[in-house]
Design a protein around this motif. Structure first.
Motif, short mmCIF file in Angstrom:
data_model
loop_
_atom_site.label_atom_id
_atom_site.label_comp_id
_atom_site.label_asym_id
_atom_site.label_seq_id
_atom_site.Cartn_x
_atom_site.Cartn_y
_atom_site.Cartn_z
N LEU A 1 38.10 32.41 40.26
CA LEU A 1 36.82 32.46 41.17
C LEU A 1 35.78 33.51 40.34
N ALA A 2 36.30 34.73 40.02
CA ALA A 2 35.50 35.63 39.21
C ALA A 2 34.62 34.76 37.95
N LYS A 3 35.48 34.12 37.18
CA LYS A 3 35.09 33.56 35.88
C LYS A 3 33.91 32.47 36.43
N ARG A 4 34.03 31.55 37.53
CA ARG A 4 33.10 30.84 37.85
C ARG A 4 31.85 31.35 38.53
N TYR A 5 32.10 32.44 39.18
CA TYR A 5 31.06 33.23 39.81
C TYR A 5 30.11 33.86 39.03
N ALA A 6 30.85 34.34 37.70
CA ALA A 6 30.24 35.06 36.49
C ALA A 6 29.02 34.01 36.02
N ARG A 7 29.66 32.58 35.69
CA ARG A 7 28.82 31.74 35.08
C ARG A 7 27.79 31.37 35.90
N ALA A 8 27.92 31.18 37.22
CA ALA A 8 26.88 30.86 38.28
C ALA A 8 25.65 31.79 38.19
N ASN A 9 26.12 32.98 38.21
CA ASN A 9 25.04 34.06 38.13
C ASN A 9 24.70 34.86 37.00
N ARG A 10 25.22 34.33 35.88
CA ARG A 10 25.08 34.91 34.62
C ARG A 10 25.28 36.42 34.42
N LEU A 11 26.42 36.61 35.09
CA LEU A 11 26.92 38.11 34.98
C LEU A 11 28.18 38.07 33.91
N PRO A 12 28.13 39.48 33.31
CA PRO A 12 29.46 39.66 32.80
C PRO A 12 30.71 39.23 33.43
N HIS A 13 31.67 39.04 33.10
CA HIS A 13 33.03 38.54 33.37
C HIS A 13 33.58 39.83 34.31
N HIS A 14 33.44 40.86 33.38
CA HIS A 14 34.14 42.06 34.45
C HIS A 14 33.23 42.49 35.48
N GLN A 15 32.09 42.27 35.54
CA GLN A 15 31.45 42.48 36.58
C GLN A 15 31.83 41.65 38.02
N ALA A 16 31.81 40.31 37.69
CA ALA A 16 32.35 39.58 38.59
C ALA A 16 33.73 40.01 39.00
N LEU A 17 34.71 40.22 38.15
CA LEU A 17 36.02 40.87 38.55
C LEU A 17 35.84 41.82 39.45
N PHE B 1 32.74 34.26 49.66
CA PHE B 1 31.90 34.88 48.57
C PHE B 1 31.87 34.14 47.45
N ALA B 2 32.91 33.40 46.93
CA ALA B 2 32.55 32.42 45.96
C ALA B 2 31.89 31.20 46.09
N ARG B 3 32.15 31.00 47.43
CA ARG B 3 31.43 29.48 47.68
C ARG B 3 30.14 29.60 47.62
#
Length: 389
Positions: A13-29, A65-67
């Protein structure tokens, strides 16, 4: 759910959220962890390993949140029962195998995504789209994505899925949006214009109706989406082409490219991108880390000024020299934190002293206060006194 299932699901979920919002993966985690009541991701990891499991309410909150940013996501199977969430008309993920390697394939916003442990392939909606292949986890041993035969087999599966997607899209279009008429005219599937040639707003390329319909109304040259395709190049003004039949000749190469794209996998040289986080040190990054460490060494406003104004030079080998002002940095005080950071980075740090860089009079004032507010108050009072106001 086991602790591994929980962590893996949250990571997906975090990885896909990061990609969708162009965030670093650790921030999404960390964002996912905050929805579970933790201050950061490592805290959630420790709790899960200790037996903690999220409540149904917490899981629902994380999924909601991820949705918001991810049109499709999947929970990994738990006790043989998998739960799939589908949004925006996209297809749910499907599980399969290539030899011993498990993969998941799904469609999101017209693109085909195929992934497994340590790898991911994305294939765009247009038939001419080149595959994007990446290593997502370098620590995975014997990652199959490095095997050309595996990539070839995976692309065959992805291409087949892409053709299914294209067929579903075409089924909703007018007949003339998929096949030009006898006069070579096609109808745009969105704005419904009817024309023999088409122009790309993104790259100004001209295409025949046959070339553009064969590529699902994506530009055969740059791949721009159908919303960038128009029957007239209105944005060119007086520079627009006068000979409308010229487009047919100019797009012959593009048409050949589209026709051969489906059969190119066997000869295609695939560039595999490694997207796992890698620390690449350069002059700016080394200087930033050293200055941060120097601020840790500072004990008062004067020393903080010295840290901010220190001249830090970094050479091509990332070795550094640090020049400190003797009026701002106490003589004989070693910047211990900066020296430790240099040691951790494996670089040499040379210290030198200068003078005359203090931005205000009476630099000693900054060494006898505890905060910046106290220092500024004392500084203003001194200037006022000496100005006679």
């Amino acid at each position: 759910m086991t602790d591994r299932d929980i962590l893996h699901t949250m990571k997906v979920l975090a990885k896909r959220y990061a990609r969708a919002n162009r965030l670093p993966h650790h921030q999404a985690l960390d964002l996912i962890a905050s929805k579970l009541g933790f201050s950061h991701w490592k805290a959630a990891q420790r709790a899960a390993k200790g037996g903690w499991q999220p409540s149904s309410e917490q899981l629902a909150e994380v999924k909601a949140f991820a949705r918001e940013a991810v049109p499709v996501f999947q929970e990994l199977p738990a006790d043989g029962d998998s739960t799939t969430f589908t949004f925006a008309g996209d297809q749910p993920p499907e599980e399969g195998k290539i030899g011993p390697h498990v993969f998941w394939i799904q469609v999101s916003l017209g693109d085909v995504h195929m992934s497994g442990e340590g790898w991911h392939i994305q294939l765009g909606e247009a038939p001419s789209a080149e595959p994007f292949v990446e290593v997502t986890e370098r620590r995975v041993k014997s990652n199959p994505i490095h095997d050309p035969e595996f990539v070839k087999d995976a692309l065959k599966i992805a291409r087949a899925k892409a053709k299914d997607v294209q067929a579903h899209i075409s089924a909703d279009w007018d007949r003339r949006s998929t096949m030009p008429d006898a006069e070579g005219r096609a109808r745009h599937p969105i704005n419904k214009d009817l024309s023999k040639q088409w122009f790309c707003l993104h790259c100004d390329e001209q295409s025949t109706s046959l070339a553009i319909t064969s590529n699902m109304w994506h530009c055969p040259s740059c791949g721009a989406s159908p919303i960038n395709i128009f029957s007239t190049p209105f944005w060119l003004g007086d520079d627009a082409p006068r000979d409308r039949n010229a487009a047919r000749d100019m797009t012959f190469t593009s048409r050949k490219k589209v026709e051969s794209e489906a059969d190119q996998d066997s000869n295609l040289e695939i560039e595999i991108l490694d997207t796992t986080p890698t620390l690449e040190l350069n002059e700016k990054k080394v200087e930033l880390l050293l200055r941060m460490a120097l601020l840790d060494d500072a004990a008062n406003p004067g020393e903080r000024l010295g840290a901010l104004l220190a001249d830090i030079g970094v050479d091509e080998d990332n070795d550094a020299d640090m020049c400190l002002d003797e009026d701002l940095w106490p003589e004989g005080k070693d910047p211990e934190q900066a020296l430790k950071v240099a040691e951790l980075l494996g670089i040499e740090l040379e210290l030198t002293i200068t003078t005359g860089t203090a931005p205000f009079h009476w630099p000693g004032l900054a060494h006898h206060t505890e905060s910046t507010v106290d220092y500024v108050s004392a500084l203003l009072a001194a200037y006022k006194e000496y100005s006679g106001q």
